[in-house]
Scaffold this active site. Structure first.
Site, short mmCIF file in Angstrom:
data_model
loop_
_atom_site.label_atom_id
_atom_site.label_comp_id
_atom_site.label_asym_id
_atom_site.label_seq_id
_atom_site.Cartn_x
_atom_site.Cartn_y
_atom_site.Cartn_z
N ASP A 25 0.85 -1.11 -0.02
CA ASP A 25 -0.07 0.10 0.07
C ASP A 25 0.95 1.23 0.12
OD1 ASP A 25 -1.76 2.06 0.57
OD2 ASP A 25 -2.76 0.99 2.25
N HIS A 26 0.87 1.81 -1.04
CA HIS A 26 1.91 3.15 -1.13
C HIS A 26 1.62 4.09 -0.36
CE1 HIS A 26 5.31 4.95 -3.06
NE2 HIS A 26 5.06 4.64 -4.30
N ARG A 27 0.34 4.24 0.43
CA ARG A 27 0.13 5.08 1.29
C ARG A 27 0.74 5.08 2.49
NH1 ARG A 27 -6.41 4.41 1.76
NH2 ARG A 27 -5.51 2.09 1.80
#
Length: 444
Positions: free
Chosen positions: A416-418
């Site tokens: 999850d790039h967040r």
């Protein structure tokens, strides 16, 4: 005074329930706290207990049917009590059933009536039963067929014409044991392979190819989606779309890990350690060195976990469930192996408690045992990552300028790039690979 039985909330993520089996029938006496029905939730089959005593006067939701939380599904009252006013209500103001301390598995998968087969030339008809329920039936020349989904599936798989079966269920419904009886009889009369082959060869001629263009569209049947399958569909939609995925893949030499597994199991055969158990332990160790990966996105905050609660994907008939090995970083290989076996067995029997499959900090999905070399897995929100593990196989590789054979395995991490940046994910995989290729790091 009559008691209204409503669809209870049996798990934190439950939005509706599917009535798997009534343990009482209309007219039966019911005592407070007595098991009343089995409900299929999104992850498990759980018993619902009665919160009132009396007689089960009315069942409003039949086996196989679903109802949202709070909907009236039955009424308990005195034998001569007037319940007409209560039965006309759709939602009860007070709860009349609750889950027991532990889940119980449904002993039979037969559900509400459903259409056995439908084709464009065989219209279906719906008939309302006395309690307002609609039964889906198939209209045939000999009358209406009422078939449980399980019986319909078994008949289709065995090539049995449902119209040749007399149903022994309520209202002549064809149920599991009816199909099983016919299958057993067919098995005893099954022709030999040679006889079957001869008949098949006689049946095939050039005219069959000329008639192929006139074959109608395939018959089909509709079965209600289970609560688990509906929940999986909802969660996948909320994962791959809103969650910005990126993927990292690496190849790992597994010879030393395989040797360690073999040596440990030879010392103590009861441990029964698998490669997947080693992967879970190594993942937990790597997570403790890379806390950013052991995290989850929580709307306005990022939550970092102190221990590695690793979800282990387990395939069951209705879909996929991920039981959790809590604090895997603090457990030995033997403890992890025993716990995974227990969780997987209870997951297949749908006996897990909600806290045993909700709230992982990281997940592992292994399809290597199915011969899958490499794949990507979808993140299970709100977790920040999931590791997809492929098959371990012998491959030629170059070591010290020489060609040698090594057991190699490819893994892909979905991030999850967040929460996880590319460099953070890469560093985690570096550590994971280093430990797995040198498993003695686990004892340091």
């Amino acid at each position: 005074m009559a008691t209204q039985v409503i669809m209870p909330k049996l798990s934190p993520t439950m939005e509706e329930g599917q009535l798997s089996r009534w343990l009482k029938k209309e007219g039966d006496k019911v005592s407070m706290g007595e098991p009343l029905a089995e409900i299929d939730t999104d992850k498990a089959t759980m018993e619902m207990q009665a919160l009132g005593s009396g007689v089960l006067r009315k069942i409003l939701i039949q086996e196989g049917e679903s109802a949202p939380l709070g909907q009236l599904i039955a009424i308990i009252g005195e034998p001569d009590e007037d319940i007409s006013a209560l039965s006309s209500q759709g939602v009860a103001p007070t709860r009349a059933a609750q889950p027991p301390p532990e889940e119980k598995d449904s002993s039979e998968a037969e559900a509400a009536p459903t259409s056995a087969k439908q084709t464009p030339t065989e219209p279906t008809a719906a008939s309302a039963s006395g309690n307002g329920r609609k039964e889906t039936t198939e209209t045939v020349s000999s009358g209406r067929l009422i078939v449980s989904p399980l019986a319909a599936r078994m008949a289709a798989e065995s090539g049995i014409d449902l119209r040749s079966i007399s149903g022994s269920g309520p209202g002549g419904r064809i149920i599991k044991r009816d199909v099983e009886g016919l299958i057993s009889g067919q098995a005893a009369k099954a022709p030999t392979t040679d006889q079957a082959s001869q008949r098949h060869l006689r049946a095939v001629d050039s005219s069959s190819f000329q008639k192929a263009a006139t074959v109608p569209a395939s018959a089909y049947r509709d079965e209600p989606a289970s609560e688990m399958r509906r929940t999986i569909a909802k969660r996948l939609v909320t994962s791959l779309g809103p969650v910005p995925h990126f993927f990292l893949t690496t190849e790992i030499e597994m010879d030393r890990a395989a040797e360690m597994r073999k040596a440990v199991n030879e010392l103590d055969p009861e441990l029964k350690i698998s490669i997947n158990d080693i992967i879970i332990k190594v993942a937990a160790a790597a997570l403790m060195q890379h806390r950013q990966v052991n995290a989850s996105f929580q709307d306005k905050v990022v939550r970092y976990y102190e221990h590695a609660d690793i979800g282990v994907a387990v395939a069951i008939d209705e879909g996929l469930i991920t039981p959790i090995v809590r604090a895997a970083d603090q457990k030995s290989l033997g403890e992890i192996a025993a716990e995974v076996r227990d969780l997987a067995e209870r997951a297949r029997n749908r006996k897990l408690k909600p806290d045993e499959y909700l709230g992982a900090s990281f997940s592992v999905s292994n399809l290597g045992m199915f011969g899958i070399d490499e794949f990507t897995a979808i993140i299970n929100p709100p977790e920040a990552a999931i590791l997809a593990v492929g098959a371990m196989s012998a491959k030629p590789v170059v070591r010290n300028n020489e060609m040698v054979i090594r057991q190699m395995m490819r893994v892909t991490m979905s991030c999850d790039h967040r929460v996880v940046d590319g460099a953070a994910g890469a560093k985690f995989l570096q550590t994971f690979k280093k430990i797995l290729e040198n498993p003695l790091f686990l004892v340091v």
